[in-house]
Design a protein around this motif. Structure first.
Motif, PDB file in Angstrom:
ATOM      1  N   GLY A 203      31.786  46.645  41.184  1.00 29.27           N
ATOM      2  CA  GLY A 203      31.934  45.544  40.617  1.00 29.27           C
ATOM      3  C   GLY A 203      33.255  44.793  40.893  1.00 29.27           C
ATOM      4  O   GLY A 203      33.454  43.674  39.688  1.00 29.27           O
ATOM      5  N   ASP A 204      33.882  44.897  41.586  1.00 24.95           N
ATOM      6  CA  ASP A 204      35.449  44.449  41.766  1.00 24.95           C
ATOM      7  C   ASP A 204      35.398  43.456  42.866  1.00 24.95           C
ATOM      8  O   ASP A 204      35.148  43.790  43.958  1.00 24.95           O
ATOM      9  N   VAL A 205      35.752  41.970  42.676  1.00 21.12           N
ATOM     10  CA  VAL A 205      35.564  41.103  43.249  1.00 21.12           C
ATOM     11  C   VAL A 205      37.160  40.907  43.837  1.00 21.12           C
ATOM     12  O   VAL A 205      37.368  39.916  44.772  1.00 21.12           O
ATOM     13  N   GLY A 206      38.232  41.402  43.386  1.00 23.52           N
ATOM     14  CA  GLY A 206      39.645  40.955  43.519  1.00 23.52           C
ATOM     15  C   GLY A 206      39.859  41.495  44.973  1.00 23.52           C
ATOM     16  O   GLY A 206      40.469  40.589  45.528  1.00 23.52           O
ATOM     17  N   PRO A 207      39.622  42.522  45.427  1.00 23.53           N
ATOM     18  CA  PRO A 207      40.243  42.902  47.049  1.00 23.53           C
ATOM     19  C   PRO A 207      39.645  41.755  47.934  1.00 23.53           C
ATOM     20  O   PRO A 207      40.642  41.240  48.646  1.00 23.53           O
TER      21      PRO A 207
ATOM     22  N   ASN B 134      44.429  47.146  43.915  1.00 22.20           N
ATOM     23  CA  ASN B 134      43.637  46.079  44.735  1.00 22.20           C
ATOM     24  C   ASN B 134      42.926  45.284  43.815  1.00 22.20           C
ATOM     25  O   ASN B 134      42.648  44.210  44.350  1.00 22.20           O
ATOM     26  N   GLY B 135      42.593  45.668  42.591  1.00 20.04           N
ATOM     27  CA  GLY B 135      42.085  44.617  41.797  1.00 20.04           C
ATOM     28  C   GLY B 135      42.931  44.006  40.647  1.00 20.04           C
ATOM     29  O   GLY B 135      42.436  43.352  39.594  1.00 20.04           O
ATOM     30  N   PHE B 136      44.097  44.058  41.000  1.00 15.96           N
ATOM     31  CA  PHE B 136      45.155  43.353  40.159  1.00 15.96           C
ATOM     32  C   PHE B 136      45.545  41.966  40.662  1.00 15.96           C
ATOM     33  O   PHE B 136      46.152  42.052  41.821  1.00 15.96           O
ATOM     34  N   ARG B 137      45.295  40.982  40.087  1.00 10.62           N
ATOM     35  CA  ARG B 137      45.559  39.701  40.737  1.00 10.62           C
ATOM     36  C   ARG B 137      46.982  39.594  40.708  1.00 10.62           C
ATOM     37  O   ARG B 137      47.885  39.380  39.788  1.00 10.62           O
ATOM     38  N   SER B 138      47.389  39.393  41.904  1.00  8.16           N
ATOM     39  CA  SER B 138      49.108  39.136  42.247  1.00  8.16           C
ATOM     40  C   SER B 138      49.607  38.613  43.514  1.00  8.16           C
ATOM     41  O   SER B 138      50.320  38.344  43.584  1.00  8.16           O
ATOM     42  N   VAL B 139      48.471  38.241  44.644  1.00 10.46           N
ATOM     43  CA  VAL B 139      49.130  37.995  45.516  1.00 10.46           C
ATOM     44  C   VAL B 139      49.630  36.617  45.661  1.00 10.46           C
ATOM     45  O   VAL B 139      50.535  35.889  46.272  1.00 10.46           O
TER      46      VAL B 139
END
Length: 260
Positions: free
Chosen positions: A20-24, A205-210
């Motif tokens: 369910g993770d779209v972050g990576p 990897n699901g932590f919005r940061s880049v």
């Protein structure tokens, strides 16, 4: 005459990500240089519900289960059926729980299912990135949904790899992936980075940061690494690509000879 259709790419990379993770895949594709395309395969993650919803803190049992057979092995094999150059494991916390030795075993096990396509783990890529940058002392910032035990396991992971963790802890922002605001993350990291840190690593990897990497480096005057940035850096060369993103930190400014 013809409009772009996504077929004319020079390099395709894959990522194994919680279901369910779209972050990576979002962050990897945002950073990807021209000609590099990202493809994801989804692996069941017991701590994540429909819509990517999670509890305020994630328990350790589903984190460890994420990398156990058969689901991630099957996902890797299916993803490897596509014409990919390399496949990344987009899940920092499993490496924290497993530790470096079991992380190596996981990579080796998955590569048996990928038909020789290289597999790259996020934390191993981050350690290699720190080495290439000459970093010894890091400030470790983990997602707010990591509890103290998972955070401590993260610190132990990096310390076992001959890095000194001068500060670590879950980030003090709302514990919801979609509530992470780049400006608030920037301010929190600036306020909580100790002077003695050579660099900052933002886990998850699901932590919005880049999106805040360049701004943080300019403000702090030292390298900033994140989970997905490190993973992309670790994937490009094994995938046969010497392309680099424009921006996204000192890691991508390194000469290609410094890449493992």
């Amino acid at each position: 005459m013809w409009e772009p259709d996504g077929w004319d790419v020079r390099c395709r990379i894959g990522v194994l990500t919680p279901h369910g993770d779209v972050g990576p895949e979002s962050e990897l594709q945002a950073m990807a240089p021209d000609g590099v395309q990202v493809h994801a395969a989804r692996v069941p993650f017991g701590a994540m519900a429909a819509g990517g919803e999670m509890d305020p803190t994630i328990p350790l049992a589903p984190v460890e289960a994420f990398v156990q057979p058969p689901h991630i092995d099957e996902a890797a094999a299916l993803l490897a059926a596509a014409p990919l150059g390399a496949i990344g494991i987009g899940f920092t916390s499993s490496s924290y729980v497993s530790g470096p030795d079991r992380e190596v075993e996981l990579v080796e096990r998955l590569q048996q299912r990928t038909g020789g396509i290289p597999v790259v783990a996020t934390c191993a890529a981050a350690v290699a990135g720190c080495s290439a940058l000459g970093v010894q002392r890091i400030s470790l910032v983990n997602p707010p949904w990591f509890d103290r035990e998972l955070d401590l396991l993260g610190a132990r992971y990096f310390e076992s790899q001959d890095l000194t963790v001068v500060q670590h802890g879950p980030c003090g922002l709302p514990s919801n992936q979609r509530s992470i605001n780049p400006s608030q993350l920037f301010a929190w990291v600036v306020e909580h980075t100790p002077d003695e840190a050579d660099a900052v690593f933002i886990g998850g990897n699901g932590f919005r940061s880049v999106g805040v990497i360049t701004a943080l480096e300019q403000d702090l005057g030292r390298p900033v690494l994140t989970a997905n940035q490190s993973l992309l850096w670790g994937l490009l060369r094994p995938a046969g690509s010497h392309a680099r993103p424009a921006g996204y930190g000192a890691l991508f400014a390194l000469p290609s000879a410094d890449h493992p």
